[in-house]
Motif scaffolding. Structure first.
Motif, PDB file in Angstrom:
ATOM      1  N   ARG A  70      54.990  -3.556 -19.125  1.00 17.94           N
ATOM      2  CA  ARG A  70      53.679  -4.164 -19.177  1.00 17.94           C
ATOM      3  C   ARG A  70      53.807  -5.663 -19.240  1.00 17.94           C
ATOM      4  O   ARG A  70      54.734  -6.190 -19.864  1.00 17.94           O
ATOM      5  CB  ARG A  70      52.864  -3.635 -20.360  1.00 17.94           C
ATOM      6  N   ASP A  71      52.876  -6.344 -18.607  1.00 12.88           N
ATOM      7  CA  ASP A  71      52.796  -7.793 -18.655  1.00 12.88           C
ATOM      8  C   ASP A  71      51.379  -8.107 -19.117  1.00 12.88           C
ATOM      9  O   ASP A  71      50.447  -8.120 -18.315  1.00 12.88           O
ATOM     10  CB  ASP A  71      53.095  -8.403 -17.283  1.00 12.88           C
ATOM     11  N   ASP A  72      51.225  -8.353 -20.402  1.00 12.65           N
ATOM     12  CA  ASP A  72      49.888  -8.531 -20.939  1.00 12.65           C
ATOM     13  C   ASP A  72      49.229  -9.816 -20.440  1.00 12.65           C
ATOM     14  O   ASP A  72      48.008  -9.874 -20.289  1.00 12.65           O
ATOM     15  CB  ASP A  72      49.928  -8.506 -22.460  1.00 12.65           C
ATOM     16  N   ARG A  73      50.026 -10.819 -20.181  1.00  9.53           N
ATOM     17  CA  ARG A  73      49.452 -12.068 -19.685  1.00  9.53           C
ATOM     18  C   ARG A  73      48.898 -11.859 -18.275  1.00  9.53           C
ATOM     19  O   ARG A  73      47.809 -12.351 -17.951  1.00  9.53           O
ATOM     20  CB  ARG A  73      50.495 -13.169 -19.683  1.00  9.53           C
ATOM     21  N   ALA A  74      49.644 -11.139 -17.449  1.00 12.63           N
ATOM     22  CA  ALA A  74      49.197 -10.874 -16.078  1.00 12.63           C
ATOM     23  C   ALA A  74      48.266  -9.669 -16.001  1.00 12.63           C
ATOM     24  O   ALA A  74      47.722  -9.376 -14.928  1.00 12.63           O
ATOM     25  CB  ALA A  74      50.406 -10.646 -15.171  1.00 12.63           C
ATOM     26  N   LYS A  75      48.104  -8.971 -17.106  1.00 11.11           N
ATOM     27  CA  LYS A  75      47.247  -7.790 -17.191  1.00 11.11           C
ATOM     28  C   LYS A  75      47.669  -6.742 -16.173  1.00 11.11           C
ATOM     29  O   LYS A  75      46.860  -6.220 -15.392  1.00 11.11           O
ATOM     30  CB  LYS A  75      45.772  -8.160 -17.036  1.00 11.11           C
ATOM     31  N   THR A  76      48.972  -6.452 -16.171  1.00 11.65           N
ATOM     32  CA  THR A  76      49.487  -5.429 -15.273  1.00 11.65           C
ATOM     33  C   THR A  76      50.362  -4.434 -16.030  1.00 11.65           C
ATOM     34  O   THR A  76      50.974  -4.771 -17.049  1.00 11.65           O
ATOM     35  CB  THR A  76      50.296  -6.042 -14.119  1.00 11.65           C
ATOM     36  N   LEU A  77      50.407  -3.251 -15.507  1.00  9.63           N
ATOM     37  CA  LEU A  77      51.257  -2.182 -16.020  1.00  9.63           C
ATOM     38  C   LEU A  77      52.022  -1.614 -14.837  1.00  9.63           C
ATOM     39  O   LEU A  77      51.441  -1.379 -13.778  1.00  9.63           O
ATOM     40  CB  LEU A  77      50.408  -1.089 -16.668  1.00  9.63           C
ATOM     41  N   ASN A  78      53.321  -1.425 -15.016  1.00 10.73           N
ATOM     42  CA  ASN A  78      54.152  -0.927 -13.922  1.00 10.73           C
ATOM     43  C   ASN A  78      54.876   0.354 -14.326  1.00 10.73           C
ATOM     44  O   ASN A  78      55.103   0.603 -15.512  1.00 10.73           O
ATOM     45  CB  ASN A  78      55.184  -1.973 -13.517  1.00 10.73           C
ATOM     46  N   LEU A  79      55.230   1.122 -13.316  1.00 11.66           N
ATOM     47  CA  LEU A  79      56.046   2.312 -13.540  1.00 11.66           C
ATOM     48  C   LEU A  79      57.108   2.347 -12.445  1.00 11.66           C
ATOM     49  O   LEU A  79      56.790   2.580 -11.273  1.00 11.66           O
ATOM     50  CB  LEU A  79      55.209   3.589 -13.502  1.00 11.66           C
ATOM     51  N   GLN A  80      58.336   2.089 -12.827  1.00 13.36           N
ATOM     52  CA  GLN A  80      59.465   2.178 -11.900  1.00 13.36           C
ATOM     53  C   GLN A  80      59.959   3.608 -11.911  1.00 13.36           C
ATOM     54  O   GLN A  80      60.342   4.126 -12.959  1.00 13.36           O
ATOM     55  CB  GLN A  80      60.582   1.221 -12.315  1.00 13.36           C
ATOM     56  N   MET A  81      59.932   4.242 -10.752  1.00 15.61           N
ATOM     57  CA  MET A  81      60.312   5.651 -10.641  1.00 15.61           C
ATOM     58  C   MET A  81      61.558   5.759  -9.771  1.00 15.61           C
ATOM     59  O   MET A  81      61.524   5.434  -8.590  1.00 15.61           O
ATOM     60  CB  MET A  81      59.158   6.461 -10.038  1.00 15.61           C
ATOM     61  N   ASN A  82      62.637   6.185 -10.363  1.00 16.31           N
ATOM     62  CA  ASN A  82      63.909   6.319  -9.664  1.00 16.31           C
ATOM     63  C   ASN A  82      64.307   7.780  -9.544  1.00 16.31           C
ATOM     64  O   ASN A  82      63.840   8.629 -10.298  1.00 16.31           O
ATOM     65  CB  ASN A  82      64.995   5.553 -10.426  1.00 16.31           C
ATOM     66  N   ASN A  83      65.187   8.042  -8.584  1.00 24.64           N
ATOM     67  CA  ASN A  83      65.695   9.392  -8.383  1.00 24.64           C
ATOM     68  C   ASN A  83      64.551  10.410  -8.364  1.00 24.64           C
ATOM     69  O   ASN A  83      64.561  11.408  -9.093  1.00 24.64           O
ATOM     70  CB  ASN A  83      66.703   9.751  -9.481  1.00 24.64           C
ATOM     71  N   LEU A  84      63.593  10.143  -7.505  1.00 24.72           N
ATOM     72  CA  LEU A  84      62.412  10.994  -7.440  1.00 24.72           C
ATOM     73  C   LEU A  84      62.758  12.421  -7.030  1.00 24.72           C
ATOM     74  O   LEU A  84      63.710  12.653  -6.263  1.00 24.72           O
ATOM     75  CB  LEU A  84      61.407  10.405  -6.455  1.00 24.72           C
TER      76      LEU A  84
END
Length: 122
Positions: A70-84
């Motif tokens: 999460r980047d609260d300053r940029a107001k973003t949430l990410n999900l890195q998904m590997n080995n799907l």
């Protein structure tokens, strides 16, 4: 009114990686817990990952493969998904819970995005 918009879904093959992003507008993250859930065809919505400002939690099925940030300053949430895996297929939703303590309970999350489709072929 808070609005969450997911992006980054798509088609992938088993073993590939994808990165989902969620942009929050209309409100600050305010240190609230943020999370990712998913819904496979014909199934209910299930917990994937959640992050408070200090800790994170993952569903057993994705632990070690998915990483939430999460980047609260940029107001973003990410999900890195590997080995799907094919069983990762579903609609992925970004959500915000109006609490500061980490939670994985779906009903604790009161703001939701529209979702982004992830399809993994074998």
């Amino acid at each position: 009114q808070v609005r969450l918009v997911e992006s980054g879904g798509g088609l992938a093959q088993a073993g590939d990686s994808l990165r989902l992003s969620c942009v929050i507008s209309g409100s600050f993250l305010d240190n609230y817990v943020m999370g990712w859930f998913r819904q496979a065809p014909g199934k209910g919505r299930e917990f994937v990952a959640a992050a408070s400002v200090s800790e994170s939690e993952y569903a057993y099925s994705v632990k070690g493969r998915f990483f939430i940030s999460r980047d609260d300053r940029a107001k973003t949430l990410n999900l890195q998904m590997n080995n799907l895996k094919p069983e990762d297929t579903g609609i992925y939703f970004c959500a915000r819970a109006r609490q500061f303590g980490l939670t994985t309970i779906l009903t604790d999350f009161d703001s939701w995005g529209q979702g982004t489709q992830v399809t993994v072929s074998s």
